[in-house]
Design an enzyme around this catalytic site. Structure first.
Site, PDB file in Angstrom:
ATOM      1  N   GLU A  74       0.812  -1.151   0.111  1.00 22.60           N
ATOM      2  CA  GLU A  74      -0.072  -0.020   0.127  1.00 22.60           C
ATOM      3  C   GLU A  74       0.927   1.452   0.027  1.00 22.60           C
ATOM      4  OE1 GLU A  74      -0.408  -2.468   2.131  1.00 22.60           O
ATOM      5  OE2 GLU A  74      -2.009  -3.438   1.315  1.00 22.60           O
ATOM      6  N   ASP A 133     -15.500  -9.658   8.986  1.00 23.11           N
ATOM      7  CA  ASP A 133     -13.820  -9.659   8.834  1.00 23.11           C
ATOM      8  C   ASP A 133     -13.456  -9.090  10.215  1.00 23.11           C
ATOM      9  OD1 ASP A 133     -12.725  -8.879   5.527  1.00 23.11           O
ATOM     10  OD2 ASP A 133     -13.096 -10.837   6.569  1.00 23.11           O
TER      11      ASP A 133
END
Lengths: 334, 289
Positions: A74, A133
């Site tokens: 990222e 999640d």
């Protein structure tokens, strides 16, 4: 005050139907990016191993030569995008908000905002409604992280249709932009005729008459909850105006001014920490101009957890009921 | 393999000496800044801006120019001094380094000085940017482009993980026109790199990521020239040149000492340094004596 300017804009006529259409906000980004990319060949896409879930996949398939897959990197993602922008491209980069801007905040700060290049950052899977999640993947801080950066616009669309329009709009600006997307399907609040403009809040619900008791300013999935709450309150004789504040930065201070003058009391609502998000931005403004009591609906300084999206929204008090309660509290403070 | 002549080498050596003097002068005037890195990288900067780089000081926006990204932005005194000597702006402006309102910010800021390719300072992001530039260029020009994208990095800087993300991407995309140059001077703030965080074997690391790797003496113009030529004719892989340099090169008192990484010379130290540089270490007379 001109009555024309104080009307609600056109929204989904089925807004109060129990079978209202539900679409994930991230879908609007996906379709918007394809349309924007078709119109402007300078647009390129970059992703960190999340093309399907951030809905960049369609763009990648349609324009493979204009798509860069960087893998799970990222920080690299943000700076590669910066380099592409330096060569005249308009890069859209996507990942989950927890990782981007979560992990790469400094690269966004230095290589995108400090350089003032037109990189568009899509932070998907933001908010508690990410669901099973769990907490590590539920970004609750990204609005704060992005709005404190000079040169960054921050947009939180309320539904998939608005996300599509917002994507097209930011594709045209020369400035860094952040667009916040959600994973789970959510009610479609607007329709094709609903106006969208960066930096402009829209009235999406307004009680009859010129006297208002309270203003609700919401963004993202809570706009729908705010409209439902407003209808309930209205039926009880409480006069409400609901603003969809899709742009957190730059803040529509003109719309806020009018709302503060009319109502003298605000509830803010966001799927984000109370600290540093939409509510904070509004409080900064009102405190320095025309202080009014504010009730903040948002995450009260905790992390998320696993669960079904609707269960989590209820558990953490991000729903119609909490907004109504906030209004009652507010009226007692007024 | 490179074809630089002896005469050209001599010219570069003289330019480099002038640039080293400017670096000392500007650091003394600024009262803060980094000494060892700029002096160590002067030869490579001189080679690039006076011989190797495709650029034009009169046309800083020239679209066909090579791009040079300084990732370890703290050594900007050598970048600024080289740009001034190459004609981008007046040398007198060098004495404004780090002062309020100066275009010569303490770490490069492109908003203040538009002919920088990027801003930098926080370490580890330059290579990602250089690769992004090369990727954008490839979309427009394909493999037949004549542009090269240089990224200068520090060796301590390579401890930042983001570099390796970029190195992975460079290897994946096989960008033949990306040339990284690592200033292997073996020092960083807390001491010698091999004590603080050992980077060796450095060559092996880059090769494992599918880069073409060369190691050179970073003060030898023929070696620099040959390595750049080899890098330019290597296809299927991006290239890195690991340049072994002496931190503080050119001023005997500063050479090889980590302490000179992050501080400027004071007036007396600066005066001694300039005397040494101006007289080519006592070989000639200087008009300043």
């Amino acid at each position: 005050m001109n009555k024309q300017t104080r009307q609600a804009v056109e929204i989904n006529e089925n807004i109060f139907s129990e079978t209202i259409e539900q679409v994930p906000i991230r879908n609007g980004f996906g379709t918007g990016l394809v349309e924007a990319g078709t119109k402007d060949s300078r647009i390129v896409g970059l992703c960190a191993d999340l093309t399907e879930s951030t809905r960049m996949e369609e763009f990648a398939k349609k324009f493979p030569e204009r798509f860069i897959e960087v893998g799970i990197t990222e920080q690299n993602l943000a700076s590669v995008a910066s380099g592409m922008a330096a060569m005249g491209k308009i890069p859209f980069m996507s990942s989950y908000a927890a990782f981007s801007p979560g992990r790469n905040w400094e690269q966004i700060r230095t290589t995108i905002c400090y350089n003032d290049v037109p990189v568009k950052i899509a932070g998907s899977h933001a908010g508690i409604s990410v669901g099973p999640d769990g907490g590590t993947h539920q970004a609750l801080e990204d609005i704060a992280l992005m709005r404190v950066l000079p040169n960054m616009d921050v947009i939180v669309p309320c539904d998939a249709i608005e996300a599509h329009k917002a994507t097209l709009a930011i594709a045209q600006t020369k400035t860094p932009s952040y667009i916040r997307l959600a994973r789970e399907k959510s009610p479609v609040v607007t329709n094709q005729n609903t106006p969208f403009e960066i930096g402009k809040a829209q009235i999406v619900f307004r009680s009859e008459g010129d006297i208002m008791d309270v203003g609700i300013v919401a963004c993202g999935v809570l706009v729908y909850q705010a409209i439902r709450a407003a209808k309930e309150l209205d039926e009880q004789g409480i006069k409400v105006t609901v603003l969809n504040m899709a742009t957190i930065k730059p803040l529509d201070t003109q719309a806020l001014n009018i709302l503060i003058q009319e109502t003298g009391a605000l509830v803010t609502a966001e799927e984000h920490q109370v600290a540093g998000g939409l509510g904070s931005a509004i409080a900064e403004y009102t405190s320095s101009t025309r202080p009014v009591p504010i009730e903040f609906v948002g995450i009260k300084d905790s992390y998320g957890q696993s669960g079904k999206p609707n269960e989590l929204l209820d558990l953490y008090g991000l729903n119609q009921n909490t907004i109504e309660q906030a209004v009652y509290t507010l009226l007692s403070r007024k | 393999m490179g074809n630089i002549s002896d005469a050209q080498v001599k010219k570069l050596q003289l330019h480099a000496n002038e640039i080293r003097q400017s670096i000392i002068e500007m650091l003394v005037e600024a009262g803060s800044g980094h000494t060892a890195g700029p002096l160590g990288m002067t030869d490579i900067f001189t080679y690039l801006y006076f011989y190797g780089l495709k650029h034009d000081a009169q046309k800083p926006d020239w679209k066909e120019r090579d791009r040079l990204i300084l990732s370890n932005g703290h050594i900007c005194p050598v970048l600024y001094a080289t740009l001034a000597h190459a004609g981008y702006f007046e040398k007198a402006e060098l004495r404004t380094l780090r002062k309020l309102g100066s275009r010569l910010q303490g770490h490069p800021h492109r908003e203040f000085m538009p002919f920088l390719e990027t801003s930098s300072g926080p370490l580890g992001s330059g290579l990602s940017q250089a690769i992004g530039m090369a990727l954008a260029n490839r979309i427009d020009e394909g493999q037949t482009t004549s542009k090269y994208f240089y990224c200068l990095l520090g060796d301590g800087e390579l401890q930042e993980g983001q570099n390796w993300e970029a190195i992975l991407l460079g290897g994946k995309e096989k960008l033949h026109n990306v040339i990284a140059i690592v200033d292997r001077n073996n020092i960083q703030i807390d001491g010698y790199t091999e004590d603080v965080m050992p980077m060796n074997p450095l060559v092996d690391k880059w090769e494992a990521f599918n880069w073409h790797v060369q190691e050179i003496d970073g003060h030898n113009f023929e070696a620099i020239d040959t390595a750049i030529a080899k890098a330019k004719t290597t296809f299927g892989k991006p290239s890195v040149i690991i340049a072994h340099t002496i931190p503080g090169k050119g001023v005997t008192e500063f050479e090889r000492l980590p302490i000179w990484h992050g501080k400027p010379p004071n007036k007396e130290e600066g005066a001694r340094a300039l005397a040494e540089l101006r007289t080519l270490q006592g070989q000639i007379q200087s008009e300043h004596e």
